[in-house]
Enzyme design. Structure first.
Site, short mmCIF file in Angstrom:
data_model
loop_
_atom_site.label_atom_id
_atom_site.label_comp_id
_atom_site.label_asym_id
_atom_site.label_seq_id
_atom_site.Cartn_x
_atom_site.Cartn_y
_atom_site.Cartn_z
N CYS A 267 -5.09 -17.51 14.01
CA CYS A 267 -4.67 -16.78 15.21
C CYS A 267 -4.85 -17.71 16.41
O CYS A 267 -5.60 -18.69 16.36
CB CYS A 267 -5.55 -15.55 15.43
N CYS B 266 -10.47 -12.28 17.90
CA CYS B 266 -11.06 -11.07 18.50
C CYS B 266 -12.36 -10.80 17.76
O CYS B 266 -12.39 -10.82 16.52
CB CYS B 266 -10.11 -9.90 18.34
N ASP C 125 -12.47 -0.22 12.93
CA ASP C 125 -12.71 -0.32 11.49
C ASP C 125 -14.15 -0.72 11.20
O ASP C 125 -14.84 -1.29 12.06
CB ASP C 125 -11.76 -1.36 10.87
N ARG D 34 0.84 -1.21 0.00
CA ARG D 34 0.00 0.00 0.00
C ARG D 34 0.87 1.26 0.00
O ARG D 34 0.58 2.22 -0.69
CB ARG D 34 -0.87 -0.03 1.26
N TYR D 35 1.92 1.24 0.82
CA TYR D 35 2.82 2.39 0.93
C TYR D 35 4.11 2.04 0.18
O TYR D 35 4.50 0.88 0.12
CB TYR D 35 3.16 2.65 2.40
N CYS E 66 -12.37 -8.10 14.98
CA CYS E 66 -11.24 -8.12 14.04
C CYS E 66 -11.58 -7.51 12.68
O CYS E 66 -12.60 -7.85 12.08
CB CYS E 66 -10.78 -9.57 13.82
N ARG F 164 -10.05 -8.13 10.01
CA ARG F 164 -9.89 -9.16 8.96
C ARG F 164 -10.77 -10.37 9.27
O ARG F 164 -10.44 -11.50 8.91
CB ARG F 164 -8.42 -9.59 8.85
N LYS G 241 -3.52 4.69 6.60
CA LYS G 241 -3.82 5.22 7.94
C LYS G 241 -3.58 6.71 7.98
O LYS G 241 -2.60 7.18 7.43
CB LYS G 241 -2.82 4.61 8.94
N ARG H 290 7.09 -0.06 2.26
CA ARG H 290 6.84 -1.22 3.14
C ARG H 290 5.72 -2.09 2.59
O ARG H 290 4.84 -1.59 1.89
CB ARG H 290 6.52 -0.79 4.56
N ASP I 89 -7.89 3.93 9.72
CA ASP I 89 -7.63 3.35 8.41
C ASP I 89 -8.75 3.83 7.49
O ASP I 89 -9.92 3.48 7.72
CB ASP I 89 -7.61 1.82 8.49
S1 SF4 Z 1 -7.24 -8.75 15.63
FE1 SF4 Z 1 -7.74 -10.32 14.08
S2 SF4 Z 1 -5.76 -10.89 13.20
FE2 SF4 Z 1 -5.34 -9.89 15.18
S3 SF4 Z 1 -5.26 -11.55 16.70
FE3 SF4 Z 1 -7.34 -10.73 16.72
S4 SF4 Z 1 -8.45 -12.08 15.28
FE4 SF4 Z 1 -6.26 -12.36 14.87
#
Ligand code: SF4
Length: 353
Positions: free
Chosen positions: A105, A109, A273, A92-93, A112, A114, A317, A96, A310
């Site tokens: 994971c 979460c 997000d 994206r940048y 999340c 993603r 960001k 990097r 974001d």
């Molecule tokens: S925020 Fe998403 S990618 Fe990061 S640890 Fe939690 S579930 Fe996994």
């Protein structure tokens, strides 16, 4: 029989552990069918089942509210896919890239960004990983590689070491940054073998810890972080501003201080997000700015993260304030700055030349 150290992955596991009432089972089955579910034993042990507002439960125990997607929410809020030239890379940048070697994971979460991707795809195949490394090798402008996912610290030390070694062998890559939640959600994974796997002679390795509440920094988590820092790996943090978890100045301040005490410099405070089914965690941007002012007013500069958003669509960001400087007055020599101090009082800075 389930061992007390096993990760909880099914609604029935949560019911058996007393983390969820049986009456919610069918709704939570629906949530779990849509978004990945996992709580490590460390995380489950941190939850107070008697507290309906427990900030750890709120981050990891599914909620039926996740089934409601708002029109403004989107599957890929940070636009990873539209900036992915080859599988596993997000560019994206200019200087990097993200390298996502794994899509699983240790925990999932609930907020999340993603969430449509993690826990579904697993890891890059050997061929895909080679293609991703070839992309980095071919792009001399890439100065920093950010290992993310998923959580790269769920990889075995052997696989992680192979990736770090391959990156370290690329002359123009000077910095390897690892984004992880493992030191707080499964600290036993941070073994000396894992720490050694992160060593990249001649390059700088940074570890950025995702933590959202001071209670996540348990004694075991602190030992895991110290193991990394003592090995010469600088640590930064990223936190997500979450309603009912850390949206009070005292709670957020306690988290930032706990991080600094662990020799972890607070780096980002992310505004939530627009991930699907996450509206009940998002605060207003004005609330986030007020919290940042409160931190500025009461805590050391070491404890100040940058509050960032974001931009939906993958535009990157941006820091979103608050702003402490204003240009006021006319253009005929009367223009000046006003700058706000940590108590909210405004002061004139000499007129603009
Ligand atoms: S925020 Fe998403 S990618 Fe990061 S640890 Fe939690 S579930 Fe996994």
């Amino acid at each position: 029989m389930r061992s007390a150290r096993q990760t909880l992955r099914r609604p029935d596991d949560l019911i058996a552990a007393g983390l969820m009432p049986r009456e919610r089972r069918s709704q939570i089955e629906e949530v779990a069918a849509r978004y990945a579910l996992a709580l490590t034993a460390d995380v489950a042990g941190l939850i107070d089942p008697a507290d309906p507002q427990d900030p750890i439960a709120r981050q990891f125990v599914p909620d039926p509210a996740e089934l409601h997607t708002r029109p403004e929410e989107m599957a890929d809020p940070t636009g990873d896919d539209s900036h992915s030239p080859v599988e596993g890379i997000v560019h994206r940048y200019p200087d990097r890239v993200l390298l996502k070697p794994v899509h699983v994971c240790a925990v999932y979460c609930r907020f999340c960004f993603r969430r449509e991707m993690v826990g579904r795809r697993r890891a890059l195949s050997r061929v895909q990983l080679d293609a991703a490394l070839a992309y980095i090798r071919a792009h001399r402008e890439i100065w920093e590689v950010i290992l993310t996912g998923g959580d790269p610290l769920v990889l075995s030390p052997r696989r992680l070491a192979a990736i770090v070694k391959a990156l370290a062998a690329i002359e123009h890559v000077k910095v390897i940054r690892v984004h992880t939640r493992v030191p707080v959600v499964e600290p036993a994974r941070v073994t000396s073998a894992l720490v050694r796997a992160l060593e990249a002679p001649g390059k700088a390795t940074y570890v950025v810890l995702h933590a959202n509440h001071a209670r996540e920094l348990t004694p075991k988590a602190r030992v895991a972080c110290a193991r990394l820092v003592d090995a010469g790996i600088p640590m930064l943090s990223q936190s997500v501003l979450l309603r009912g978890v850390n949206d009070e100045a005292a709670v957020l301040g306690e988290l930032m201080r706990a991080l600094v005490e662990c020799r972890i410099k607070p780096y980002y405070l992310h505004h939530g997000d627009l991930a699907p089914g996450t509206a009940h965690w998002r605060t207003g941007i004005d609330e986030g700015q007020a919290l940042m002012r409160a931190l500025r007013g009461r805590l050391s500069g070491l404890c100040q993260p940058a509050y960032v958003l974001d931009i939906p669509g993958g535009h990157g960001k941006s820091p979103i304030g608050p702003n402490y400087l204003a240009r006021v007055g006319g253009t005929n020599g009367t223009a000046r700055y006003e700058v706000e101090d940590f108590n909210g009082r405004r002061h004139v800075y000499p007129p603009v030349a």
